[in-house]
Design a protein around this motif. Structure first.
Motif, PDB file in Angstrom:
ATOM      1  N   LEU A  64       2.446   7.112  -2.234  1.00 54.28           N
ATOM      2  CA  LEU A  64       3.244   6.574  -1.140  1.00 54.28           C
ATOM      3  C   LEU A  64       4.401   7.513  -0.835  1.00 54.28           C
ATOM      4  O   LEU A  64       4.898   8.209  -1.728  1.00 54.28           O
ATOM      5  CB  LEU A  64       3.793   5.193  -1.509  1.00 54.28           C
ATOM      6  CG  LEU A  64       2.788   4.113  -1.888  1.00 54.28           C
ATOM      7  CD1 LEU A  64       3.513   2.790  -2.144  1.00 54.28           C
ATOM      8  CD2 LEU A  64       1.725   3.943  -0.819  1.00 54.28           C
ATOM      9  N   ARG A  65       4.828   7.527   0.420  1.00 51.51           N
ATOM     10  CA  ARG A  65       5.998   8.327   0.773  1.00 51.51           C
ATOM     11  C   ARG A  65       6.723   7.707   1.960  1.00 51.51           C
ATOM     12  O   ARG A  65       6.125   7.019   2.788  1.00 51.51           O
ATOM     13  CB  ARG A  65       5.620   9.786   1.061  1.00 51.51           C
ATOM     14  CG  ARG A  65       4.823  10.010   2.323  1.00 51.51           C
ATOM     15  CD  ARG A  65       4.650  11.508   2.577  1.00 51.51           C
ATOM     16  NE  ARG A  65       4.026  11.790   3.847  1.00 51.51           N
ATOM     17  CZ  ARG A  65       2.721  11.915   4.041  1.00 51.51           C
ATOM     18  NH1 ARG A  65       1.896  11.742   3.036  1.00 51.51           N
ATOM     19  NH2 ARG A  65       2.241  12.182   5.234  1.00 51.51           N
ATOM     20  N   ALA A 102       0.693   6.300   3.179  1.00 49.53           N
ATOM     21  CA  ALA A 102      -0.024   6.366   1.903  1.00 49.53           C
ATOM     22  C   ALA A 102      -1.088   7.450   1.996  1.00 49.53           C
ATOM     23  O   ALA A 102      -1.885   7.455   2.935  1.00 49.53           O
ATOM     24  CB  ALA A 102      -0.662   5.029   1.569  1.00 49.53           C
ATOM     25  N   ASP A 103      -1.078   8.393   1.073  1.00 51.92           N
ATOM     26  CA  ASP A 103      -2.072   9.452   1.015  1.00 51.92           C
ATOM     27  C   ASP A 103      -3.092   9.118  -0.072  1.00 51.92           C
ATOM     28  O   ASP A 103      -2.735   8.971  -1.248  1.00 51.92           O
ATOM     29  CB  ASP A 103      -1.417  10.802   0.704  1.00 51.92           C
ATOM     30  CG  ASP A 103      -0.478  11.244   1.810  1.00 51.92           C
ATOM     31  OD1 ASP A 103      -0.843  11.086   2.979  1.00 51.92           O
ATOM     32  OD2 ASP A 103       0.621  11.739   1.499  1.00 51.92           O
ATOM     33  N   THR A 116      -4.869  10.070   5.091  1.00 48.14           N
ATOM     34  CA  THR A 116      -3.591   9.356   5.144  1.00 48.14           C
ATOM     35  C   THR A 116      -3.719   8.023   5.857  1.00 48.14           C
ATOM     36  O   THR A 116      -4.392   7.920   6.884  1.00 48.14           O
ATOM     37  CB  THR A 116      -2.537  10.217   5.878  1.00 48.14           C
ATOM     38  OG1 THR A 116      -2.361  11.443   5.173  1.00 48.14           O
ATOM     39  CG2 THR A 116      -1.205   9.499   5.957  1.00 48.14           C
ATOM     40  N   LEU A 117      -3.070   6.999   5.305  1.00 47.57           N
ATOM     41  CA  LEU A 117      -2.964   5.704   5.967  1.00 47.57           C
ATOM     42  C   LEU A 117      -1.587   5.613   6.619  1.00 47.57           C
ATOM     43  O   LEU A 117      -0.572   5.838   5.963  1.00 47.57           O
ATOM     44  CB  LEU A 117      -3.127   4.566   4.963  1.00 47.57           C
ATOM     45  CG  LEU A 117      -4.444   4.480   4.191  1.00 47.57           C
ATOM     46  CD1 LEU A 117      -4.428   3.268   3.271  1.00 47.57           C
ATOM     47  CD2 LEU A 117      -5.633   4.414   5.142  1.00 47.57           C
ATOM     48  N   ASN A 118      -1.563   5.296   7.923  1.00 50.59           N
ATOM     49  CA  ASN A 118      -0.308   5.163   8.661  1.00 50.59           C
ATOM     50  C   ASN A 118      -0.074   3.693   9.015  1.00 50.59           C
ATOM     51  O   ASN A 118      -1.014   2.976   9.389  1.00 50.59           O
ATOM     52  CB  ASN A 118      -0.361   5.994   9.942  1.00 50.59           C
ATOM     53  CG  ASN A 118      -0.436   7.478   9.654  1.00 50.59           C
ATOM     54  OD1 ASN A 118       0.520   8.080   9.182  1.00 50.59           O
ATOM     55  ND2 ASN A 118      -1.597   8.079   9.920  1.00 50.59           N
ATOM     56  N   LEU A 119       1.170   3.253   8.914  1.00 53.47           N
ATOM     57  CA  LEU A 119       1.526   1.881   9.248  1.00 53.47           C
ATOM     58  C   LEU A 119       2.221   1.826  10.606  1.00 53.47           C
ATOM     59  O   LEU A 119       2.924   2.761  10.991  1.00 53.47           O
ATOM     60  CB  LEU A 119       2.454   1.297   8.182  1.00 53.47           C
ATOM     61  CG  LEU A 119       1.956   1.309   6.731  1.00 53.47           C
ATOM     62  CD1 LEU A 119       3.001   0.697   5.805  1.00 53.47           C
ATOM     63  CD2 LEU A 119       0.651   0.561   6.605  1.00 53.47           C
ATOM     64  N   SER A 120       2.030   0.729  11.307  1.00 56.25           N
ATOM     65  CA  SER A 120       2.732   0.522  12.571  1.00 56.25           C
ATOM     66  C   SER A 120       3.105  -0.954  12.675  1.00 56.25           C
ATOM     67  O   SER A 120       2.472  -1.816  12.059  1.00 56.25           O
ATOM     68  CB  SER A 120       1.870   0.943  13.770  1.00 56.25           C
ATOM     69  OG  SER A 120       0.649   0.234  13.790  1.00 56.25           O
ATOM     70  N   PHE A 121       4.129  -1.217  13.462  1.00 61.44           N
ATOM     71  CA  PHE A 121       4.608  -2.594  13.647  1.00 61.44           C
ATOM     72  C   PHE A 121       4.690  -2.879  15.135  1.00 61.44           C
ATOM     73  O   PHE A 121       5.302  -2.118  15.892  1.00 61.44           O
ATOM     74  CB  PHE A 121       5.975  -2.783  12.992  1.00 61.44           C
ATOM     75  CG  PHE A 121       6.516  -4.179  13.086  1.00 61.44           C
ATOM     76  CD1 PHE A 121       6.008  -5.190  12.290  1.00 61.44           C
ATOM     77  CD2 PHE A 121       7.533  -4.483  13.985  1.00 61.44           C
ATOM     78  CE1 PHE A 121       6.500  -6.490  12.376  1.00 61.44           C
ATOM     79  CE2 PHE A 121       8.029  -5.770  14.081  1.00 61.44           C
ATOM     80  CZ  PHE A 121       7.517  -6.776  13.273  1.00 61.44           C
ATOM     81  N   THR A 122       4.060  -3.980  15.563  1.00 64.34           N
ATOM     82  CA  THR A 122       3.965  -4.284  16.998  1.00 64.34           C
ATOM     83  C   THR A 122       4.767  -5.509  17.404  1.00 64.34           C
ATOM     84  O   THR A 122       4.669  -5.967  18.544  1.00 64.34           O
ATOM     85  CB  THR A 122       2.486  -4.502  17.388  1.00 64.34           C
ATOM     86  OG1 THR A 122       1.956  -5.598  16.613  1.00 64.34           O
ATOM     87  CG2 THR A 122       1.654  -3.255  17.112  1.00 64.34           C
ATOM     88  N   THR A 155      -3.613   2.165   9.979  1.00 58.59           N
ATOM     89  CA  THR A 155      -4.581   3.032  10.647  1.00 58.59           C
ATOM     90  C   THR A 155      -4.970   4.172   9.721  1.00 58.59           C
ATOM     91  O   THR A 155      -4.109   4.836   9.148  1.00 58.59           O
ATOM     92  CB  THR A 155      -3.999   3.613  11.954  1.00 58.59           C
ATOM     93  OG1 THR A 155      -3.525   2.550  12.779  1.00 58.59           O
ATOM     94  CG2 THR A 155      -5.050   4.411  12.709  1.00 58.59           C
ATOM     95  N   THR A 156      -6.280   4.394   9.565  1.00 61.35           N
ATOM     96  CA  THR A 156      -6.759   5.451   8.691  1.00 61.35           C
ATOM     97  C   THR A 156      -6.738   6.793   9.425  1.00 61.35           C
ATOM     98  O   THR A 156      -6.509   6.858  10.632  1.00 61.35           O
ATOM     99  CB  THR A 156      -8.191   5.164   8.211  1.00 61.35           C
ATOM    100  OG1 THR A 156      -9.081   5.205   9.344  1.00 61.35           O
ATOM    101  CG2 THR A 156      -8.278   3.788   7.570  1.00 61.35           C
ATOM    102  N   SER A 157      -7.024   7.856   8.682  1.00 62.86           N
ATOM    103  CA  SER A 157      -6.971   9.203   9.260  1.00 62.86           C
ATOM    104  C   SER A 157      -8.029   9.414  10.333  1.00 62.86           C
ATOM    105  O   SER A 157      -7.895  10.308  11.170  1.00 62.86           O
ATOM    106  CB  SER A 157      -7.138  10.256   8.160  1.00 62.86           C
ATOM    107  OG  SER A 157      -8.324  10.019   7.430  1.00 62.86           O
ATOM    108  N   ASN A 158      -9.100   8.617  10.317  1.00 61.31           N
ATOM    109  CA  ASN A 158     -10.112   8.768  11.375  1.00 61.31           C
ATOM    110  C   ASN A 158     -10.082   7.620  12.382  1.00 61.31           C
ATOM    111  O   ASN A 158     -11.062   7.375  13.075  1.00 61.31           O
ATOM    112  CB  ASN A 158     -11.512   8.916  10.772  1.00 61.31           C
ATOM    113  CG  ASN A 158     -11.858   7.818   9.801  1.00 61.31           C
ATOM    114  OD1 ASN A 158     -11.089   6.875   9.640  1.00 61.31           O
ATOM    115  ND2 ASN A 158     -13.001   7.930   9.152  1.00 61.31           N
ATOM    116  N   GLY A 159      -8.951   6.932  12.472  1.00 57.11           N
ATOM    117  CA  GLY A 159      -8.735   5.988  13.562  1.00 57.11           C
ATOM    118  C   GLY A 159      -9.115   4.550  13.308  1.00 57.11           C
ATOM    119  O   GLY A 159      -8.897   3.688  14.172  1.00 57.11           O
TER     120      GLY A 159
END
Length: 372
Positions: free
Chosen positions: A214-215, A259-260, A266-272, A315-319
């Motif tokens: 995590l970072r 999170a790598d 990489t997993l990216n987080l977003s908030f809507t 969201t994963t690295s491939n969408g």
């Protein structure tokens, strides 16, 4: 025929076959949960018992009931392929994996928590408080080690915290000193440095020994601007802007956390979440809490969890996208709190450690993620 469900050491039931089928299809039951036609067993995990698409074959000694259309038989897949697709959003045999559900588990107990706090308290006394930074890291290490991410395949990600008391002490002293000499202006930078310490020192490991790191990528300058703008707008609107301010902070923290996963990207987080939706949730919750003399507060708290987690997307690295959700209810929250208060009273406060663990389980184990 009735069936019993076992999660960890807790057995519940009996339930009908249709109930079990619906819970498996909705993700409320996991591959690691166990099923049996008898409260005494024998038990099989859902992952072992599955024979037809999206439905379990209930573990029992009698013939397995048909809980779904038998024409939709599972295509054979290796467990490792399924896990990789769930974590990276990939395909299997050219077909997109359907809706998958992952959940958290918290395996700590009240007795363990009590022991940790007694040992740490004793060390704080004999070191005249100098053990404080090491106590913080020790407790964080224990707490983190009790959190597991359970994939719908049944595999688990176990977490660990590697921060040390010495490093935490150095960060804290430097941050405190700079905040003092700058009359508080350094506070956002100080806060971000602490967040980075705890997030960056947290990692996970899957069953097949893939590393999850995590970072946190946010900066003190970004937080300073966010806080400044949000505070000014909240003041000049007499507090009306606060829900939008709150959402902007959650969005900033969420989208700067990543999170790598070794070999998977990489997993990216977003908030809507929107300030307007939060404002409506807060106003309705506050009004109903007042007119019910506080009783609705338990539902209000759950609705806040649903707002926060329900607006978080991974969201994963491939969408591939996974949306979080909170499945707990206000009634469960109320009963858990009433039980905790009564037992704390009867045990002269000793039960508080078990109560904290039960509250943590409620908040953590009701978080789930589903592919969208």
């Amino acid at each position: 025929m009735s069936y019993f469900v076992k999660r960890g050491q807790q057995v519940s039931g009996p339930y009908t076959g249709d109930q079990v089928k619906n819970w498996v299809n909705s993700g409320k039951l996991l591959g690691t949960d166990q099923l049996s036609s008898s409260k005494q067993g024998p038990w099989k995990t859902i992952a072992q018992a599955t024979q037809v698409s999206n439905s379990p074959a209930i573990a029992q000694t009698e013939p397995t009931p048909n809980l779904a259309d038998t024409s939709t038989v599972n295509t054979a897949r290796s467990q490792s392929q399924v896990e990789k697709a769930q974590m990276s959003g990939g395909n299997i045999s050219g077909k997109q994996v359907g809706v998958t559900t992952s959940r958290f588990e918290f395996t700590g107990t009240g007795g363990q928590l009590l022991t940790e706090l007694i040992v740490s308290f004793f060390l704080l006394i004999i070191t005249f408080g100098l053990y404080g930074p090491w106590y913080v890291c020790r407790f964080q290490r224990w707490w983190t080690s009790k959190i597991k991410l359970v994939l719908s395949s049944g595999k688990k990600v176990e977490f660990d915290f590697s921060g040390t008391g010495g490093n935490f002490l150095a960060k804290y002293l430097i941050g405190y000193l700079l905040t003092f000499v700058t009359f508080g202006l350094y506070a956002p930078f100080f806060f971000v440095s602490l967040v980075q310490f705890f997030v960056d020192n947290t990692s996970g490991r899957t069953n097949d020994r893939k590393i999850v790191n995590l970072r946190f990528n946010g900066s003190g300058g970004q937080l300073f601007v966010n806080m400044l703008v949000g505070s000014v707008l909240t003041i000049i609107t007499f507090g009306i802007y606060f829900p939008w301010f709150y959402c902007s902070l959650i969005k900033w923290f969420t989208e700067n956390t990543q999170a790598d996963i070794e070999g998977l990207g990489t997993l990216n987080l977003s908030f809507t979440g929107r300030g307007g939706s939060l404002l409506a949730t807060v106003l309705i919750g506050y009004l109903l809490t007042v007119i019910t003399f506080g009783i609705y507060g338990f539902w209000f708290q759950v609705n806040m969890f649903k707002f926060l987690y329900g607006n978080t997307v991974v969201t994963t690295s491939n969408g591939k996208r996974y949306k979080l959700a909170f499945s707990g209810t206000g009634g469960e929250n109320l009963l858990l709190s009433l039980k905790g208060v009564v037992l704390c009273f009867l045990t002269l406060g000793i039960y508080i450690f078990w109560f904290i663990v039960e509250q943590t389980k409620f908040q953590l184990e009701n978080i789930e993620s589903k592919s969208t």
